[in-house]
Scaffold this active site. Sequence first.
Site, short mmCIF file in Angstrom:
data_model
loop_
_atom_site.label_atom_id
_atom_site.label_comp_id
_atom_site.label_asym_id
_atom_site.label_seq_id
_atom_site.Cartn_x
_atom_site.Cartn_y
_atom_site.Cartn_z
N PRO A 2 0.83 -1.20 0.00
CA PRO A 2 0.00 0.00 0.00
C PRO A 2 0.87 1.26 0.00
O PRO A 2 1.78 1.40 0.82
CB PRO A 2 -0.79 -0.13 1.31
CG PRO A 2 -0.80 -1.59 1.60
CD PRO A 2 0.52 -2.09 1.12
N GLU A 3 0.62 2.15 -0.96
CA GLU A 3 1.36 3.40 -1.06
C GLU A 3 0.50 4.54 -0.54
O GLU A 3 -0.58 4.33 0.01
CB GLU A 3 1.79 3.62 -2.52
CG GLU A 3 2.67 2.51 -3.08
CD GLU A 3 4.08 2.52 -2.49
OE1 GLU A 3 4.44 3.47 -1.77
OE2 GLU A 3 4.82 1.56 -2.74
N HIS A 94 -4.40 -14.04 10.66
CA HIS A 94 -3.65 -12.92 10.12
C HIS A 94 -4.14 -11.57 10.64
O HIS A 94 -3.78 -10.52 10.11
CB HIS A 94 -3.71 -12.93 8.59
CG HIS A 94 -3.18 -14.18 7.97
ND1 HIS A 94 -1.92 -14.68 8.27
CD2 HIS A 94 -3.73 -15.03 7.08
CE1 HIS A 94 -1.73 -15.80 7.59
NE2 HIS A 94 -2.80 -16.03 6.87
N ARG A 112 1.56 -11.02 5.94
CA ARG A 112 3.02 -11.15 5.95
C ARG A 112 3.67 -10.55 7.19
O ARG A 112 4.88 -10.68 7.39
CB ARG A 112 3.60 -10.51 4.68
CG ARG A 112 3.08 -11.17 3.41
CD ARG A 112 3.59 -10.51 2.16
NE ARG A 112 5.04 -10.72 2.00
CZ ARG A 112 5.74 -10.23 0.97
NH1 ARG A 112 5.13 -9.51 0.04
NH2 ARG A 112 7.02 -10.45 0.88
N ARG A 156 23.46 14.81 -6.57
CA ARG A 156 23.11 13.40 -6.49
C ARG A 156 23.33 12.74 -7.85
O ARG A 156 23.18 13.39 -8.90
CB ARG A 156 21.66 13.22 -6.04
CG ARG A 156 21.42 13.83 -4.66
CD ARG A 156 19.98 13.70 -4.21
NE ARG A 156 19.61 12.33 -3.92
CZ ARG A 156 18.48 11.99 -3.29
NH1 ARG A 156 17.64 12.93 -2.87
NH2 ARG A 156 18.18 10.73 -3.07
#
Length: 276
Positions: A2-3, A94, A112, A156
């Site tokens: 999930p972002e 879970h 997970r 950078r």
Amino acid sequence: MPELPEVEVTRLSFADRIEGAEVLALHLGKPLRWPLGIDGDDLRGWRVGVVQRRGKYLWLPLHASDGRSGGLLIHLGMSGSLSFSGRAGEAGPHDHFDLVTSRGVLRLHDPRRFGAVVWGESQATGMPGKLLAGLGVEPFDEVLNGRYVHERLKGRTVSIKQALLAGDIVVGAGNIYACEALFRAGINPRLAVGKLSLPRCDRLVSEVQGVLRQAMALGGSSLKDFKDAHGSQGHFQLATAVYGREGEPCRTCGTLIKRVVQGQRSTFFCPNCQKR
């Protein structure tokens, strides 16, 4: 994983329903990435404040009647999701965190177990402070513009895709959304950041914001099992121009979409539309 859009969609799906609720109990399942940092029984009677988001984290502020305050910092990990319902039922294998309140149960489901729920007296102290310390500005912060990005890219040598994923300049441009924003901006993801001009930085900021707005409007992306707190899936994955489309024709020019691996993440782009 999930972002930012998925986390913001999750926040919006339960924040107004839980605000003002009294904490009745807190139950933990199998251990997550870090210890909670407080005895759950100590939070009984505390009230939930306005749920906030910082990057991919949610901050659940809590207030005691004697003036004490703090909060729970929540991360969904690789495959986690939150639900909020009046009757959550018995926790499954879970389900690793239940916050039982007077308005319902906030439950973290995480197959997970890469997710996290940690206590802090504020977002700047304890474990929350450590986790949030290196984050860049929010994508819709008024200070974010092309010049801001251009200045912070100086010196950078990494590629622009990797710089976006690092999250130390601006948060929210996860893998899917970085690929899509770079396509819309016409920038090759392998371009070294030192070669990015100020006008291209302006365009990139605009497209990052545009992609994230569209993703949130579509409920985020449900590539595997993401759901918001209502149990609804997102649909942005159906609207991608390049992500997940290796070997398919570009919808703009017809050139076949390519995939490369950058920093162990798949990058999708159009070699014709996105110039170095």
